[in-house]
Design a protein around this motif. Sequence first.
Motif, PDB file in Angstrom:
ATOM      1  N   PRO A   1      77.785 -64.308 -20.009  1.00 12.70           N
ATOM      2  CA  PRO A   1      78.519 -65.306 -19.222  1.00 12.70           C
ATOM      3  C   PRO A   1      77.920 -65.465 -17.827  1.00 12.70           C
ATOM      4  CG  PRO A   1      79.755 -63.259 -19.313  1.00 12.70           C
ATOM      5  CD  PRO A   1      78.535 -63.057 -20.168  1.00 12.70           C
ATOM      6  N   PRO A   2      78.120 -66.636 -17.219  1.00 11.53           N
ATOM      7  CA  PRO A   2      77.608 -66.811 -15.866  1.00 11.53           C
ATOM      8  C   PRO A   2      78.362 -65.900 -14.891  1.00 11.53           C
ATOM      9  CG  PRO A   2      78.992 -68.673 -16.495  1.00 11.53           C
ATOM     10  CD  PRO A   2      78.847 -67.815 -17.707  1.00 11.53           C
ATOM     11  N   VAL A   3      77.728 -65.577 -13.787  1.00 10.18           N
ATOM     12  CA  VAL A   3      78.350 -64.690 -12.802  1.00 10.18           C
ATOM     13  C   VAL A   3      79.685 -65.295 -12.352  1.00 10.18           C
ATOM     14  CG1 VAL A   3      78.057 -63.592 -10.531  1.00 10.18           C
ATOM     15  CG2 VAL A   3      76.075 -63.951 -12.049  1.00 10.18           C
ATOM     16  N   GLY A   4      80.702 -64.462 -12.353  1.00  9.76           N
ATOM     17  CA  GLY A   4      82.000 -64.906 -11.842  1.00  9.76           C
ATOM     18  C   GLY A   4      82.829 -65.701 -12.828  1.00  9.76           C
ATOM     19  N   LYS A   5      82.354 -65.835 -14.066  1.00 10.89           N
ATOM     20  CA  LYS A   5      83.155 -66.577 -15.047  1.00 10.89           C
ATOM     21  C   LYS A   5      83.437 -65.687 -16.248  1.00 10.89           C
ATOM     22  CE  LYS A   5      84.518 -70.583 -13.801  1.00 10.89           C
ATOM     23  NZ  LYS A   5      83.667 -71.651 -13.334  1.00 10.89           N
ATOM     24  N   ASN A   6      84.672 -65.690 -16.677  1.00  8.88           N
ATOM     25  CA  ASN A   6      85.066 -64.866 -17.820  1.00  8.88           C
ATOM     26  C   ASN A   6      85.001 -65.693 -19.100  1.00  8.88           C
ATOM     27  OD1 ASN A   6      85.756 -62.653 -16.085  1.00  8.88           O
ATOM     28  ND2 ASN A   6      87.650 -63.741 -15.583  1.00  8.88           N
ATOM     29  N   ILE A   7      83.803 -65.744 -19.650  1.00  6.91           N
ATOM     30  CA  ILE A   7      83.652 -66.482 -20.915  1.00  6.91           C
ATOM     31  C   ILE A   7      83.176 -65.498 -21.974  1.00  6.91           C
ATOM     32  CG2 ILE A   7      82.566 -68.408 -22.116  1.00  6.91           C
ATOM     33  CD1 ILE A   7      82.080 -69.730 -19.396  1.00  6.91           C
ATOM     34  N   PHE A   8      83.995 -65.280 -22.959  1.00 12.21           N
ATOM     35  CA  PHE A   8      83.663 -64.351 -24.030  1.00 12.21           C
ATOM     36  C   PHE A   8      82.621 -64.991 -24.941  1.00 12.21           C
ATOM     37  CE2 PHE A   8      85.140 -60.998 -27.058  1.00 12.21           C
ATOM     38  CZ  PHE A   8      85.252 -59.983 -26.133  1.00 12.21           C
ATOM     39  N   PRO A   9      81.785 -64.178 -25.607  1.00 15.33           N
ATOM     40  CA  PRO A   9      80.852 -64.790 -26.558  1.00 15.33           C
ATOM     41  C   PRO A   9      81.626 -65.516 -27.666  1.00 15.33           C
ATOM     42  CG  PRO A   9      80.675 -62.394 -26.594  1.00 15.33           C
ATOM     43  CD  PRO A   9      81.656 -62.723 -25.524  1.00 15.33           C
ATOM     44  N   PRO A  10      81.053 -66.579 -28.193  1.00 12.43           N
ATOM     45  CA  PRO A  10      81.782 -67.358 -29.201  1.00 12.43           C
ATOM     46  C   PRO A  10      82.172 -66.487 -30.395  1.00 12.43           C
ATOM     47  CG  PRO A  10      79.658 -68.376 -28.688  1.00 12.43           C
ATOM     48  CD  PRO A  10      79.701 -67.085 -27.954  1.00 12.43           C
ATOM     49  N   ALA A  11      83.413 -66.636 -30.848  1.00 11.78           N
ATOM     50  CA  ALA A  11      83.857 -65.880 -32.014  1.00 11.78           C
ATOM     51  C   ALA A  11      83.289 -66.546 -33.250  1.00 11.78           C
ATOM     52  CB  ALA A  11      85.374 -65.851 -32.085  1.00 11.78           C
ATOM     53  N   VAL A  12      82.626 -65.773 -34.065  1.00 11.28           N
ATOM     54  CA  VAL A  12      82.123 -66.273 -35.344  1.00 11.28           C
ATOM     55  C   VAL A  12      83.082 -65.860 -36.475  1.00 11.28           C
ATOM     56  CG1 VAL A  12      80.190 -66.207 -36.952  1.00 11.28           C
ATOM     57  CG2 VAL A  12      79.768 -66.448 -34.496  1.00 11.28           C
ATOM     58  N   PRO A  13      83.492 -64.589 -36.529  1.00 12.94           N
ATOM     59  CA  PRO A  13      84.511 -64.259 -37.544  1.00 12.94           C
ATOM     60  C   PRO A  13      85.832 -64.944 -37.148  1.00 12.94           C
ATOM     61  CG  PRO A  13      83.566 -62.286 -36.506  1.00 12.94           C
ATOM     62  CD  PRO A  13      83.154 -63.445 -35.685  1.00 12.94           C
ATOM     63  N   ILE A  14      86.341 -65.751 -38.044  1.00 14.46           N
ATOM     64  CA  ILE A  14      87.441 -66.666 -37.701  1.00 14.46           C
ATOM     65  C   ILE A  14      88.707 -65.928 -37.250  1.00 14.46           C
ATOM     66  CG2 ILE A  14      88.896 -68.544 -38.619  1.00 14.46           C
ATOM     67  CD1 ILE A  14      85.870 -69.231 -38.408  1.00 14.46           C
TER      68      ILE A  14
END
Lengths: 339, 351
Positions: free
Chosen positions: B116-129
């Motif tokens: 994720p970019p610095v300062g942003k809480n973005i989890f990696p995309p979920a692949v297992p549904i």
Amino acid sequence: MEMEVKEIQRENTATQLLTIVGAVNDAMKMLLESDESVMILGEDIGKNGGVFRATEGLQEKFGTDRVVDTPLSEAGIIGTSIGLAVNGFKPIAEIQFLGFIYPAYEQIMTHVSRLRMRTMGHYTVPMVIRAPYGAGIRSPEIHSDSTESLFTHMPGIKVVCPSTPYDAKGLLIAAMEDPDPVLMLEPMKSYRAKREEVPVGKYTVEIGKGKRVREGTDVTLIAWGAMMPIVEKAAQQSEKKGISCDIIDLRTLYPIDREIIAESVQKTGRAVIVHEAHLTGGLGNDIISIINDTSFLYLRAPIERVTGFDVPVPFFALEEDFLPTPARVLESIEKAVHF
Amino acid sequence: METQFPIKRIIDDEGNVVDASYCEQLHGELAKELYYHMKRIRAFDRKAISLQRQGRLGTYAPMEGQEASQVGSALALGQDDWMFPTYRDHGAKLTFGAPMVETYLYWNGRAEGCVPPVGKNIFPPAVPIATQLPHAAGAAWAEMRKGTRNAAIAYFGDGATSEGDFHEGLNFASVLKAPVLFFNQNNRYAISVPIEKQMNSETIAQKAVAYGMPGVRIDGNDCFSVYFEAKKALEDARNGRGPTLIEAVTWRTGAHTTADDPSKYRPEDQGKEIVDPLVRLERFMKKNSCWDEAWIVEIEALIKAEVETAVEEMESYPKANVEDLFDHVFAKMPTQLAEQKESYLAHLKRG
């Protein structure tokens, strides 16, 4: 619970007499005391103190925010623990029995174990999963599984399995201090089998290190967890027949202490591996590979395995037939020695 | 149930305001911001498909048609909120602040795309549904325990509602009163399986009733409705009122992925009546005097340049480092893994 602690002074070090389950409880108490971010999650672990009383008294002492009775939901326990772990907390998740962990297997396989790798170290999962495992206490079906190799096969997670109160406390504290996820398998048959003096306060047992529990020259016995008393009995019986056993308690199942195995097998030239998990795909195969890689030319006999059979862990009427016994281990010891 | 959970909308297909209570809030600045981001992620998306066709990108999951849902919800988030996207939510990620280069890199098989970019809480995309739903509950629970006003948004599709983790995530969040927005994009197909084979419920929103949380069904192609309902749910979450389930009814215009052929399972004329969410916003803007041709030309040029630069950077990105194969599995590499690495690097060196 059986935790009335008798503190004594020994060589200026305070110790207390604890069972394995008492030592697990003591470790969690230390961790909750020393680190505000530690939380415990699980089914019946709060008010009830856990079905084995491993968390007895902890909710009372540390509150319902930190020792949390969760919904009955293994994937939910592990899944929310992941969210907590990436957001500053250190969860200890109790799975009531290892045989109930399978709904959470997806969370462990696809997230817990690989989040560090997927994000190149940006998100990590410093969590501990505790699960009582193993047969031999006449539990209802599915409560007695021993499927450690489902987890040792999984890259990104460490697996430990203590057989003594001292190791249980030291490994659990080490597991929580480890920056990576650790699964701790607790031999429920040995939970209250014996007490030993355990240091008061915090200490760790290094993850990845086995322990020699008996010195011998003729054959190496390799086991862990609930199989330790079995191999120890077999070793005593062997001694009467003039066979001297070197016993290794692996303690960590991933990463395995290859040095201690190699050193012992190079001395004895023979090995008997004992685990209660099923034979095919069992950890014994990896141990054989380690011996093959490190000590092939030292071998004087084929490596023996005494394990559970390739059958589902049975209803308890037949569980003693499923589990390795001292007599079966002794047979294999003699087979190796007289090869 | 459809009557109890009617589809809420603020503007209709023609761009007319149908909910007068929002009139004052539908100002030109908001319309332009929504339009810009929708245009931008569409450009990203179309370019990705084209790159994949040329063999310059791996298999890609298009999101055309879902721009209003993704942009409206992402713009409703606060700076420090948590985002738990799926593999089709790169539009939401880009809008929230994920860099375009890294987002392309993800689709080119690079782990850099999950950082994720610095300062942003973005989890990696979920692949297992649906597995990300309990994560969102946990991260939001952590925010609650820290005493912040931050929330988490979990994206998921209609198929995810059939998974156990959907239940476990919603149940945990509702029991804990965790600040989560469960944002469902019901695009009516889970790969090839239509919604009526996915569930026997008439709506997804009604499932919220079972968890004692609000369930809201909205027109997912109406960016205003998405934006304001998401804002409201997030505000409730921040104020300790617990999670909300939003069902944004939308439509995936294209294929599930570039490896999929929807003509095998979708009737040819299905979805033809659905008005493109960008066209719909354009109609609103034209009717409300905030359509500025010069501005459109300007943003189109800006977006084109941004996409081209991102593609160039993605294609000239340093080659994947083989050491990364081993280096990020554990904080401290176990000896046996170190030996595997050493042995493989030596093998490569020998050529």
